[in-house]
Design an enzyme around this catalytic site. Structure first.
Site, PDB file in Angstrom:
ATOM      1  N   ARG A  75      -0.982 -37.639   0.180  1.00 11.39           N
ATOM      2  CA  ARG A  75       0.303 -37.508   0.886  1.00 11.39           C
ATOM      3  C   ARG A  75       1.301 -36.742   0.013  1.00 11.39           C
ATOM      4  O   ARG A  75       2.127 -35.990   0.500  1.00 11.39           O
ATOM      5  CB  ARG A  75       0.853 -38.897   1.277  1.00 11.39           C
ATOM      6  CG  ARG A  75       2.225 -38.855   1.920  1.00 11.39           C
ATOM      7  CD  ARG A  75       2.520 -40.029   2.864  1.00 11.39           C
ATOM      8  NE  ARG A  75       2.021 -41.313   2.398  1.00 11.39           N
ATOM      9  CZ  ARG A  75       2.543 -42.029   1.392  1.00 11.39           C
ATOM     10  NH1 ARG A  75       3.597 -41.569   0.727  1.00 11.39           N
ATOM     11  NH2 ARG A  75       2.021 -43.189   1.048  1.00 11.39           N
ATOM     12  N   TYR A 127      12.432 -22.020  21.251  1.00 13.37           N
ATOM     13  CA  TYR A 127      11.314 -22.869  21.614  1.00 13.37           C
ATOM     14  C   TYR A 127      11.819 -24.181  22.236  1.00 13.37           C
ATOM     15  O   TYR A 127      12.667 -24.864  21.659  1.00 13.37           O
ATOM     16  CB  TYR A 127      10.473 -23.151  20.363  1.00 13.37           C
ATOM     17  CG  TYR A 127       9.257 -23.989  20.644  1.00 13.37           C
ATOM     18  CD1 TYR A 127       8.204 -23.487  21.400  1.00 13.37           C
ATOM     19  CD2 TYR A 127       9.164 -25.293  20.171  1.00 13.37           C
ATOM     20  CE1 TYR A 127       7.098 -24.275  21.671  1.00 13.37           C
ATOM     21  CE2 TYR A 127       8.052 -26.074  20.436  1.00 13.37           C
ATOM     22  CZ  TYR A 127       7.025 -25.556  21.188  1.00 13.37           C
ATOM     23  OH  TYR A 127       5.933 -26.323  21.456  1.00 13.37           O
ATOM     24  N   ASP A 199      13.416 -19.533  12.083  1.00 15.15           N
ATOM     25  CA  ASP A 199      12.059 -19.780  12.581  1.00 15.15           C
ATOM     26  C   ASP A 199      11.384 -18.417  12.715  1.00 15.15           C
ATOM     27  O   ASP A 199      11.734 -17.615  13.572  1.00 15.15           O
ATOM     28  CB  ASP A 199      12.144 -20.506  13.938  1.00 15.15           C
ATOM     29  CG  ASP A 199      10.764 -20.915  14.458  1.00 15.15           C
ATOM     30  OD1 ASP A 199       9.782 -20.214  14.132  1.00 15.15           O
ATOM     31  OD2 ASP A 199      10.675 -21.912  15.196  1.00 15.15           O
ATOM     32  N   LYS A 224       0.455 -20.869  15.418  1.00 16.75           N
ATOM     33  CA  LYS A 224       0.495 -19.612  16.155  1.00 16.75           C
ATOM     34  C   LYS A 224      -0.196 -18.475  15.366  1.00 16.75           C
ATOM     35  O   LYS A 224      -1.390 -18.526  15.173  1.00 16.75           O
ATOM     36  CB  LYS A 224       1.942 -19.282  16.525  1.00 16.75           C
ATOM     37  CG  LYS A 224       2.747 -20.499  17.049  1.00 16.75           C
ATOM     38  CD  LYS A 224       2.202 -21.044  18.352  1.00 16.75           C
ATOM     39  CE  LYS A 224       2.778 -22.406  18.748  1.00 16.75           C
ATOM     40  NZ  LYS A 224       4.235 -22.507  18.809  1.00 16.75           N
TER      41      LYS A 224
HETATM   42  C1  LIG Z   1       5.140 -23.536  18.786  1.00 17.57           C
HETATM   43  C2  LIG Z   1       6.439 -23.319  18.167  1.00 17.57           C
HETATM   44  C3  LIG Z   1       7.072 -24.346  17.469  1.00 17.57           C
HETATM   45  C4  LIG Z   1       6.472 -25.731  17.353  1.00 17.57           C
HETATM   46  O1  LIG Z   1       5.306 -25.722  16.595  1.00 17.57           O
HETATM   47  P1  LIG Z   1       4.073 -26.757  16.826  1.00 17.57           P
HETATM   48  O2  LIG Z   1       3.078 -26.288  15.824  1.00 17.57           O
HETATM   49  O3  LIG Z   1       3.636 -26.601  18.249  1.00 17.57           O
HETATM   50  O4  LIG Z   1       4.592 -28.108  16.546  1.00 17.57           O
HETATM   51  C5  LIG Z   1       8.276 -24.061  16.851  1.00 17.57           C
HETATM   52  N1  LIG Z   1       8.844 -22.837  16.939  1.00 17.57           N
HETATM   53  C6  LIG Z   1       8.259 -21.835  17.621  1.00 17.57           C
HETATM   54  C7  LIG Z   1       8.922 -20.505  17.670  1.00 17.57           C
HETATM   55  C8  LIG Z   1       7.049 -22.036  18.257  1.00 17.57           C
HETATM   56  O5  LIG Z   1       6.481 -21.039  18.937  1.00 17.57           O
END
Ligand SMILES: *Cc1c(COP(=O)(O)O)cnc(C)c1O
Length: 406
Positions: A75, A127, A199, A224
């Site tokens: 962890r 998102y 992000d 992604k």
């Molecule tokens: C998918 C996504 C998230 C969330 O991520 P997860 O891995 O699904 O928890 C956050 N920001 C963006 C831009 C995303 O496309």
């Protein structure tokens, strides 16, 4: 002459190595295309294994009292996760990286840096899960969120308050592909003592490194493009500030939403092909965006790589590419259901960034949590579809869209 080939990050690192070195060696920073293939350590020094080992161990043997190999309990730290964290940190020109069990686990960690009474300015086009966690979970802990159009820097400035602690942006935004001026926002936020959090999921460090533009924290949903194969959930945080990193480490080890060793390895393997995937996906996206523009049933195409798009110039200034996410609106709402049923090569599914092309209906899928009045304001309506362009043959994708739109 001695040549230092360094893997770690930025021009600043290269300069500091130059300063320390009295032999006057030449410092070369590896290109991102090479860095993604080789990772941070890259291979296992002990055995020579080319594929970085999966350390599937919860705990680690201590050599003696008050002695540690550097690893105590997974962890807190795990060698495979650490290799991923250092690899993404190196790509993002950051000194610290933290990997989490999902993008949302990374985002929830960032929010815990703030306190009741803090105000955070957030991109209104983002998102849906991020909107949901802010509004439905953290608002009740006394953190105030303001959703504004961050592609307009003046809007950001106008919404600043004495208690504004951070600006949280997504650029390109999701799903309208609007571009925020990272450098301008960071500069203003810094002057007010607020953090800028970016992000960077859509462009990845292959096309955009927000830390170089002044960002304090970079977030990824590694699910992604970093992973790239729609097979693993992951999240990553990157930053330079040691004190902030210490706080994030405390939250990560206390809460335990860490990325498992095997999943860390899958993301590391995905990253090896990040450069060629991003190039191919972008090449396909540009062709498809141009084709969609000419289609009589398509009203508007949203893609940052179209020269007529609003954010084109800022995109060119702050990123080396436009990515592979396209949204488009169609005139006839009746056609939506048919398109989603008829696509054949393209898969009707949530998510993005993988090798497979996916089509999404933001209003009912990714953005269902966003209230109708905000959705309407930003343009997410019942005629909008979002395409994550994969690495397939571009003509096959176009032909598939053609028959689905017919
Ligand atoms: C998918 C996504 C998230 C969330 O991520 P997860 O891995 O699904 O928890 C956050 N920001 C963006 C831009 C995303 O496309």
């Amino acid at each position: 002459m001695k040549v230092f080939i360094i893997n770690l990050a930025s021009k600043k690192d290269a300069e500091s190595i130059k300063e320390c070195d009295d032999t006057n060696g030449d410092v070369k920073i590896l290109n991102v295309k090479t860095k993604v293939v080789h990772g941070y350590k890259g291979y296992d020094a002990q055995t020579g294994a080319i594929s970085f080992p999966i350390y599937q161990s919860a705990t680690f043997r201590h050599p003696g009292l008050n002695e540690s190999t550097g690893y105590d309990y997974s962890r807190l730290q795990n060698p495979t996760r650490e290799e991923l964290e250092k690899t993404v940190a190196s790509l993002e020109h950051a000194t610290h990286g933290f990997a989490f069990s999902s993008g949302m686990a990374a985002i929830t960690t960032v929010i815990k840096l703030f306190s009741p009474g803090d105000h955070i300015i957030v991109s209104d086009d983002l998102y849906g899960g991020t909107y949901r966690i802010f509004e439905e979970i953290y608002k009740k802990f006394g953190i105030e969120f303001n959703f504004v159009d961050t592609s307009n820097t003046e809007e950001v400035v106008r919404n600043f308050k004495p208690n504004t602690a951070a600006v949280f942006i997504e650029t390109p935004s999701n799903p309208m592909m609007k571009i925020s001026d990272i450098e301008a926002i960071c500069e203003y936020a810094k002057s007010k003592g607020a953090l800028t959090i970016v992000d960077n999921t859509f462009l990845t460090p292959y096309f955009q490194t927000p830390i170089d533009l002044g960002a304090d924290i970079v977030i990824h949903s590694g699910t992604k493009y970093l992973g790239g194969h729609n097979d693993t959930l992951a999240g990553v945080l990157l930053l330079n500030d040691d004190a902030l990193a210490e706080q994030i480490q405390l939250i990560q080890k206390s809460e335990g939403a860490v990325l498992a060793p095997f999943d860390s390895w899958l993301i590391l393997r995905g990253i090896k092909t990040l450069a060629i995937r991003m190039e191919k996906q972008q090449e396909n996206a540009l062709k498809i965006a141009e084709w969609l523009k000419t289609h009589p049933k398509v009203e508007k195409v949203y893609y940052a790589g179209l020269p007529e798009s609003e954010g084109y110039e800022i995109s060119k200034k702050q990123a080396t590419g436009f990515g592979a996410m396209i949204s488009f609106s169609i005139y006839d709402v009746e056609l939506v259901e048919k398109i989603l049923q008829r696509v054949n090569v393209i898969i009707f599914a949530e998510s993005l960034g993988g090798v497979e092309s996916l089509i999404t209906y933001p209003m009912v899928q990714t953005h269902a949590a966003i209230p109708p009045e905000i959705r309407e304001r930003i343009g997410v309506d019942e005629r909008l579809l979002r395409l994550s362009v994969g690495i397939e043959d571009s003509d096959d994708i176009i032909n598939d869209l053609e028959q689905a739109l017919r």
